[in-house]
Enzyme design. Structure first.
Site, PDB file in Angstrom:
ATOM      1  N   GLU A   1      -6.913  -2.576 -11.058  1.00 55.90           N
ATOM      2  CA  GLU A   1      -6.408  -2.983 -12.381  1.00 55.90           C
ATOM      3  C   GLU A   1      -7.521  -3.608 -13.231  1.00 55.90           C
ATOM      4  O   GLU A   1      -7.699  -4.818 -13.232  1.00 55.90           O
ATOM      5  CB  GLU A   1      -5.251  -3.979 -12.260  1.00 55.90           C
ATOM      6  CG  GLU A   1      -4.669  -4.368 -13.619  1.00 55.90           C
ATOM      7  CD  GLU A   1      -3.596  -5.438 -13.540  1.00 55.90           C
ATOM      8  OE1 GLU A   1      -2.938  -5.688 -14.574  1.00 55.90           O
ATOM      9  OE2 GLU A   1      -3.417  -6.037 -12.469  1.00 55.90           O
TER      10      GLU A   1
ATOM     11  N   LYS B   1      -4.018   0.760 -12.503  1.00 51.31           N
ATOM     12  CA  LYS B   1      -3.090   0.067 -13.398  1.00 51.31           C
ATOM     13  C   LYS B   1      -3.862  -0.269 -14.664  1.00 51.31           C
ATOM     14  O   LYS B   1      -4.791  -1.081 -14.635  1.00 51.31           O
ATOM     15  CB  LYS B   1      -2.524  -1.193 -12.740  1.00 51.31           C
ATOM     16  CG  LYS B   1      -1.542  -1.945 -13.638  1.00 51.31           C
ATOM     17  CD  LYS B   1      -0.815  -3.058 -12.885  1.00 51.31           C
ATOM     18  CE  LYS B   1       0.123  -3.817 -13.817  1.00 51.31           C
ATOM     19  NZ  LYS B   1       0.961  -4.818 -13.098  1.00 51.31           N
TER      20      LYS B   1
END
Length: 286
Positions: free
Chosen positions: A168, A204
């Protein structure tokens, strides 16, 4: 995780973000005296969400948990095992301990010295994968490269323990050069995925300025799934942006729990949660 419809629920607020989450839920810092009480209250909030009939595996494929939540129980069962065995939702563990100060327009993760112990323990509790967050605030190639290199380094360790890592590298939605950040980031992520010799990763990512900007990553053989964070957008805006990005699914936190409050009765709470889940699932199914 690779093919079922639905999205990932992010219920992983840690020490720094929990007070804000509780405030939105209707409990300010006068409602607890210390961190132990704060974490008890937020676990009660998460338990209320997880055990609600609307929260189940037909629309939610995974749930991200904070370590403190993984170490607790829901209805007398370890949280992760309750999610998988009772709800058919894959549990995912947030493994980072926050971020370093900004350097070259980006924040890398702080060291995770106990990762070698935490990963096997997570596997023993039916955990499917991990999540770790960095933040990019400007289109600085050196800073973005440092973030991505660190993410892939830890991802390889996670893969070595038989888990699937979610990488992420969040692009701040307020970055003045957000589109340029995304261009540099996409190229670095593609190169990192190309270089993987074993296992798969997930990404993400902040909802991009250009629709379907991450389509090539969604189709990459080493990328199990690309999921989107809400990043401060309202649920309505986040859903609208997500629906325009075919192949991406949500991994929303604040946007998922938007409007849920401690003083709602069971019927109102369940109805609002069901509406939220339905709208996010629909936006993810494009």
């Amino acid at each position: 995780m690779g093919s079922d419809p639905g999205f990932i629920a992010a219920l992983d607020q840690s020490g720094g973000s929990t007070p804000k989450a509780l405030a939105l839920y209707g409990i300010d810092d006068s409602g607890y005296a210390n961190d132990d009480e704060m974490f008890d209250i937020v676990h009660a909030m998460r338990t209320r969400i997880i055990t609600d009939p609307a929260f189940k595996g037909d629309r939610i494929v995974g749930t991200i948990l904070f370590q403190n939540t993984l170490d607790r129980e829901v209805n007398g069962v370890p949280t992760s095992q309750y999610l998988w065995r009772e709800k058919r939702i894959l549990p995912i563990l947030k493994i980072d301990y926050g971020m370093n100060d900004v350097e070259d327009g980006a924040q890398t993760m702080k060291a995770i010295p106990d990762l070698g112990d935490r990963l096997p323990a997570a596997r023993d509790k039916d955990v499917f994968g991990t999540k770790m967050r960095s933040v990019i605030q400007s289109a600085n190639a050196a800073g973005i490269a440092r973030v991505v290199d660190q993410q892939f380094e830890i991802a390889r360790e996670v893969i070595g323990h038989g888990l699937v890592p979610i990488i992420e590298p969040e692009v701040d939605i307020h970055a003045p050069d957000k589109g340029a950040c995304e261009q540099i980031l996409r190229d670095r992520l593609h190169a990192g995925a190309d270089a993987l010799d074993e296992g798969v990763v997930m990404f993400k990512l902040t909802l991009p300025e250009q629709a379907n900007f991450y389509a090539d990553l969604c189709a990459h053989a080493k990328v199990l799934r690309v999921v989107a964070l809400s990043g401060g957008y309202s649920r309505e805006v986040a859903n609208e942006r997500l629906a325009a990005n075919n192949g991406m699914i949500a991994s929303f936190s604040r946007a998922l729990t938007e409007g849920l409050r401690v003083d709602l009765d069971a019927a109102a709470f369940g109805s609002l949660l069901d509406e939220s889940i339905a709208s996010i699932a629909a936006a993810s199914n494009t």
